[in-house]
Design a protein around this motif. Structure first.
Motif, PDB file in Angstrom:
ATOM      1  N   UNK A 177      29.752  49.596  55.009  1.00  0.00           N
ATOM      2  CA  UNK A 177      31.090  49.775  55.558  1.00  0.00           C
ATOM      3  C   UNK A 177      32.107  49.020  54.723  1.00  0.00           C
ATOM      4  N   UNK A 178      33.113  49.714  54.259  1.00  0.00           N
ATOM      5  CA  UNK A 178      34.184  49.091  53.481  1.00  0.00           C
ATOM      6  C   UNK A 178      35.128  48.337  54.407  1.00  0.00           C
ATOM      7  N   UNK A 179      35.503  47.135  53.973  1.00  0.00           N
ATOM      8  CA  UNK A 179      36.421  46.314  54.751  1.00  0.00           C
ATOM      9  C   UNK A 179      37.738  46.116  54.029  1.00  0.00           C
ATOM     10  N   UNK A 180      38.193  44.876  53.972  1.00  0.00           N
ATOM     11  CA  UNK A 180      39.495  44.562  53.401  1.00  0.00           C
ATOM     12  C   UNK A 180      39.546  44.861  51.906  1.00  0.00           C
ATOM     13  N   UNK A 181      40.661  45.381  51.451  1.00  0.00           N
ATOM     14  CA  UNK A 181      40.892  45.578  50.025  1.00  0.00           C
ATOM     15  C   UNK A 181      41.769  44.455  49.478  1.00  0.00           C
ATOM     16  N   UNK A 182      41.448  44.009  48.265  1.00  0.00           N
ATOM     17  CA  UNK A 182      42.215  42.970  47.590  1.00  0.00           C
ATOM     18  C   UNK A 182      42.766  43.522  46.272  1.00  0.00           C
ATOM     19  N   UNK A 183      44.044  43.394  46.049  1.00  0.00           N
ATOM     20  CA  UNK A 183      44.576  43.648  44.718  1.00  0.00           C
ATOM     21  C   UNK A 183      44.139  42.505  43.811  1.00  0.00           C
ATOM     22  N   UNK A 184      43.821  42.811  42.585  1.00  0.00           N
ATOM     23  CA  UNK A 184      43.305  41.775  41.690  1.00  0.00           C
ATOM     24  C   UNK A 184      44.335  40.700  41.384  1.00  0.00           C
ATOM     25  N   UNK A 185      45.623  41.003  41.578  1.00  0.00           N
ATOM     26  CA  UNK A 185      46.662  40.001  41.334  1.00  0.00           C
ATOM     27  C   UNK A 185      47.177  39.375  42.626  1.00  0.00           C
ATOM     28  N   UNK A 186      46.502  39.625  43.730  1.00  0.00           N
ATOM     29  CA  UNK A 186      46.978  39.120  45.021  1.00  0.00           C
ATOM     30  C   UNK A 186      46.922  37.595  45.076  1.00  0.00           C
ATOM     31  N   UNK A 187      48.036  36.952  45.429  1.00  0.00           N
ATOM     32  CA  UNK A 187      48.125  35.490  45.567  1.00  0.00           C
ATOM     33  C   UNK A 187      47.564  34.758  44.349  1.00  0.00           C
ATOM     34  N   UNK A 188      47.872  35.269  43.170  1.00  0.00           N
ATOM     35  CA  UNK A 188      47.471  34.603  41.940  1.00  0.00           C
ATOM     36  C   UNK A 188      46.165  35.056  41.357  1.00  0.00           C
ATOM     37  N   UNK A 189      45.417  35.877  42.072  1.00  0.00           N
ATOM     38  CA  UNK A 189      44.129  36.364  41.571  1.00  0.00           C
ATOM     39  C   UNK A 189      43.035  36.198  42.610  1.00  0.00           C
ATOM     40  N   UNK A 190      41.972  36.998  42.458  1.00  0.00           N
ATOM     41  CA  UNK A 190      40.864  37.008  43.406  1.00  0.00           C
ATOM     42  C   UNK A 190      39.675  36.255  42.813  1.00  0.00           C
ATOM     43  N   UNK A 191      39.055  35.409  43.627  1.00  0.00           N
ATOM     44  CA  UNK A 191      37.886  34.628  43.216  1.00  0.00           C
ATOM     45  C   UNK A 191      36.718  34.906  44.156  1.00  0.00           C
ATOM     46  N   UNK A 192      35.546  35.024  43.563  1.00  0.00           N
ATOM     47  CA  UNK A 192      34.333  35.328  44.317  1.00  0.00           C
ATOM     48  C   UNK A 192      33.372  34.152  44.218  1.00  0.00           C
ATOM     49  N   UNK A 193      32.793  33.776  45.329  1.00  0.00           N
ATOM     50  CA  UNK A 193      31.770  32.726  45.343  1.00  0.00           C
ATOM     51  C   UNK A 193      30.627  33.123  44.422  1.00  0.00           C
ATOM     52  N   UNK A 194      30.101  32.179  43.659  1.00  0.00           N
ATOM     53  CA  UNK A 194      29.046  32.499  42.699  1.00  0.00           C
ATOM     54  C   UNK A 194      27.797  32.997  43.427  1.00  0.00           C
TER      55      UNK A 194
END
Length: 399
Positions: free
Chosen positions: A234-251
């Motif tokens: 199930x797809x949830x929230x979408x993030x723009x890659x430049x949203x709030x300075x950039x998107x970061x993913x936990x390693x």
């Protein structure tokens, strides 16, 4: 090229097959983390070249067609279940149909990570260095609330923006302040493989919150096996890659070994509390998962695990080396694991050593808590935890 499995040399031991599988799994994880298995470049990482060389040598010894290149080896890992590879493995080493790479995304599966972290030089692939650093900093500050907040953040927020990384420590009333620098180390800019081509957005899983991988056929893939087992991802929230300075993913090591089981751990803690237990999560800066104090005064040290490979899980089963006192130590797995793999518990017990923890399901533990609180009679119990017989102690583990 797929391997020719018609001939297998009797001299090739299962132990050699295990070593080879560990090496290939480690190489695939390294490639996925650093390069992306879908886009390779020379020179290959050392582990990848070693895994290719070892696989070619094994195939030549077994008179099977070897992979012609690293991309060919990756093709094997994405297309073939591990039991179809030409080397021998113990019958209970993995579940039938298991693959090292997901076919649609070429990303390492949970099975791949389990075999990689079982290797001798696997510390960098596990959560331990990062969680130990967090525990040490919080202990130095005499600040257990910071460690609690840190664990909950990893479970609930696998995706953070640059703005989050700046504001979160203060937003948590200072609880995360001792870990501000560590947060920058473990939340990394989102890899390109998560970004929708042409749209510049990433999509989170509606169930677990981590980012979904676009597949080669236009679908979405979640790295968490429990999400894949539902009707569909199930797809949830979408993030723009430049949203709030950039998107970061936990390693990935922390997503795999802390975030994913942590979701079920929090759910289990709520379930046990409702059943009548007093539950303390991550006591003594994470010495073990939870201390469950039953109504009869006994305390259990509980670790929640969700592995696909019971043999590897059994090998890792050790009692806590520190933390609050307890009367019994158990490792808990979802009841669904035993439904899917009827031999899961027997295999775990066969590979665990000596006085290491026994295995129970989440349903069994909840029932034990209800019995201790008096809400269920002992005669109604039908799924009591299985204890290890003396005969099991004499059964040696192969690896």
């Amino acid at each position: 090229m797929q391997p020719d499995r018609a001939a297998r040399a009797p001299s090739w031991s299962e132990l050699e097959g295990i070593r080879l599988l560990r090496g290939v799994a480690t190489a695939l994880v390294r490639l996925g983390d650093s390069y992306g298995t879908e886009s390779l470049s020379h020179p290959y990482p050392t582990e990848a070249q070693q895994a290719l060389d070892a696989t070619v040598l094994a195939c030549l010894l077994l008179k099977a067609d070897p992979p012609e290149s690293l991309p060919d080896l990756i093709q094997w890992a994405a297309d073939l279940p591990v039991e179809a590879w030409p080397f021998a493995l113990p019958a209970d080493a993995l579940r039938s149909g298991s693959q090292l790479l997901d076919r649609g995304t070429r990303q390492p599966t949970q099975l791949c990570y389990e075999w990689a972290v079982d290797g001798e030089r696997s510390a960098a692939l596990s959560e331990q260095p990062f969680m130990a650093a967090a525990a040490r900093r919080c202990r130095e500050e005499d600040y257990p609330e910071a460690y609690q907040a840190f664990r909950r953040l990893l479970i609930r927020r696998p995706v953070l923006t640059d703005r989050d990384l700046v504001t979160l420590p203060g937003a948590h009333l200072g609880d995360l302040e001792p870990l501000r620098d560590l947060l920058r180390d473990i939340y990394q800019p989102v890899p390109a493989s998560y970004i929708h081509p042409g749209r510049g957005v990433c999509t989170a899983c509606a169930r677990c919150g981590t980012l979904l991988h676009p597949t080669t056929k236009g679908g979405m893939w979640c790295e968490r096996q429990i999400c894949q087992k539902r009707d569909s991802v199930r797809a949830g929230r979408e993030y723009r890659t430049d949203h709030d300075g950039g998107i970061n993913l936990l390693i990935r090591p922390l997503r795999q070994w802390v975030s994913a089981p942590g979701i079920q751990e929090l759910r289990l803690a709520r379930r046990l509390t409702k059943a009548g237990a007093d539950v303390e999560l991550w006591p003594d800066y994470g010495a073990y998962g939870m201390r469950v104090l039953l109504a009869d005064g006994t305390a259990w040290a509980v670790e929640h695990k969700d592995w696909t490979t019971p043999a590897l899980l059994g090998r890792r089963a050790v009692p806590p080396r520190s933390g609050p006192p307890h009367d019994r130590c158990v490792w808990v797995v979802p009841a669904s694991r035993l439904s899917e793999q009827p031999n899961f518990r027997a295999t775990f017990e066969r590979y665990r050593q000596g006085a290491s923890p026994h295995l129970v399901t989440d349903s069994e533990l909840a029932l034990a808590v209800r019995e201790a609180s008096g809400s269920v009679s002992s005669g109604a119990r039908s799924d009591a935890p299985v204890t290890r017989s003396p005969d099991d102690e004499s059964k040696g583990a192969l690896f």
